[in-house]
Design an enzyme around this catalytic site. Structure first.
Site, PDB file in Angstrom:
ATOM      1  N   LYS A   1      -5.407  -7.303  -0.945  1.00 48.16           N
ATOM      2  CA  LYS A   1      -5.998  -5.667  -0.440  1.00 48.16           C
ATOM      3  C   LYS A   1      -6.271  -5.410   0.937  1.00 48.16           C
ATOM      4  O   LYS A   1      -5.294  -5.242   1.632  1.00 48.16           O
ATOM      5  CB  LYS A   1      -6.869  -5.137  -1.358  1.00 48.16           C
ATOM      6  CG  LYS A   1      -6.903  -3.839  -0.836  1.00 48.16           C
ATOM      7  CD  LYS A   1      -8.036  -3.035  -1.509  1.00 48.16           C
ATOM      8  CE  LYS A   1      -8.383  -3.170  -0.690  1.00 48.16           C
ATOM      9  NZ  LYS A   1     -10.019  -1.698  -0.902  1.00 48.16           N
TER      10      LYS A   1
ATOM     11  N   ASP B   1      -5.784  -0.104  -4.038  1.00 51.90           N
ATOM     12  CA  ASP B   1      -7.208   0.452  -4.166  1.00 51.90           C
ATOM     13  C   ASP B   1      -7.360   0.999  -4.761  1.00 51.90           C
ATOM     14  O   ASP B   1      -6.822   0.863  -5.802  1.00 51.90           O
ATOM     15  CB  ASP B   1      -8.204   1.051  -2.502  1.00 51.90           C
ATOM     16  CG  ASP B   1      -7.553   2.294  -2.078  1.00 51.90           C
ATOM     17  OD1 ASP B   1      -6.637   2.609  -2.551  1.00 51.90           O
ATOM     18  OD2 ASP B   1      -7.976   2.726  -1.228  1.00 51.90           O
TER      19      ASP B   1
END
Length: 214
Positions: A120, A138
């Site tokens: 991420k 996320d």
């Protein structure tokens, strides 16, 4: 969800916010990298409260690489997991100094070799700093993708893969920001604001809710 509906969703999101940007405050790629590491399991707002003081004194890999964790911790102790994040940030800074001439690397492989940097975080850096069409998933992006029916998946990687496959190319560069900001400010976890949502008419969650009320 069919391609036309996906197109319409991103057209609506783009009209409301044509040039979306991260809400994290930073002045350099290195500062952004530190801020994103700090934001793991924390809010951007909480990170933005500590980084102005932190970056006033410690805003380069060299300045952080020489620290002991106990020296960095006071700056970030209001953020969750601050002890482990302090260790990761110092170790990351050392690698940048020793292996990358103090520059933030531009490839996923190199980024993911840095302590505290997962997929991420790497996607965020690649997208914002290096303008790559990546999608960082996320908690907000994961929720919106599943709730709307846009790209349902059981894991962030599955959701990312489905989003990369379905998001029209013209919208791919900003898709992460649109979905993240929509989840943070409109499609909230506990109280989604469906009555004011710009994509409610294209949302499978809203459609199911309307049927239950009928």
């Amino acid at each position: 969800m069919n391609a036309l509906t996906v197109q319409e969703i991103f057209e609506k999101l783009s009209k409301i916010n044509p040039n979306p940007v991260t809400e994290l405050k930073y002045n350099s790629p290195f500062e952004l990298l530190v801020a994103v590491i700090l934001s793991a399991q924390a809010t951007d707002a909480s990170v933005n409260k500590v980084t102005p003081i932190l970056f006033e004194k410690l805003n380069t890999p060299e300045s952080i690489a020489s620290l002991q964790p106990i020296e960095l911790e006071p700056y970030i102790q209001s953020i969750g997991l601050y002890k482990s994040k302090a260790r990761h940030i110092i170790a990351m800074a050392k690698i940048l100094v020793e292996q990358h001439r103090s520059a933030v690397p531009a490839t996923r492989h190199q980024l993911e070799q840095l302590p505290g940097v997962g997929r991420k975080t790497a996607n965020v850096i690649l997208n914002i700093v290096f303008e790559k069409p990546t999608l960082a998933v996320d908690t907000h992006v994961f929720r919106v993708a599943n709730r709307t029916g846009l790209a349902p998946g059981k894991t962030p990687k599955e959701v990312e893969s489905k989003l990369m496959a379905c998001v029209p190319e013209d919208f791919l560069m900003n898709a992460h920001h649109w979905l993240l900001l929509h989840g943070r400010h409109v499609c909230k976890a506990k109280a989604p604001m469906c009555s004011t949502c710009c994509i409610a008419e294209r949302c499978e969650f809203n459609a199911q809710d309307s049927k239950q009320r009928a």
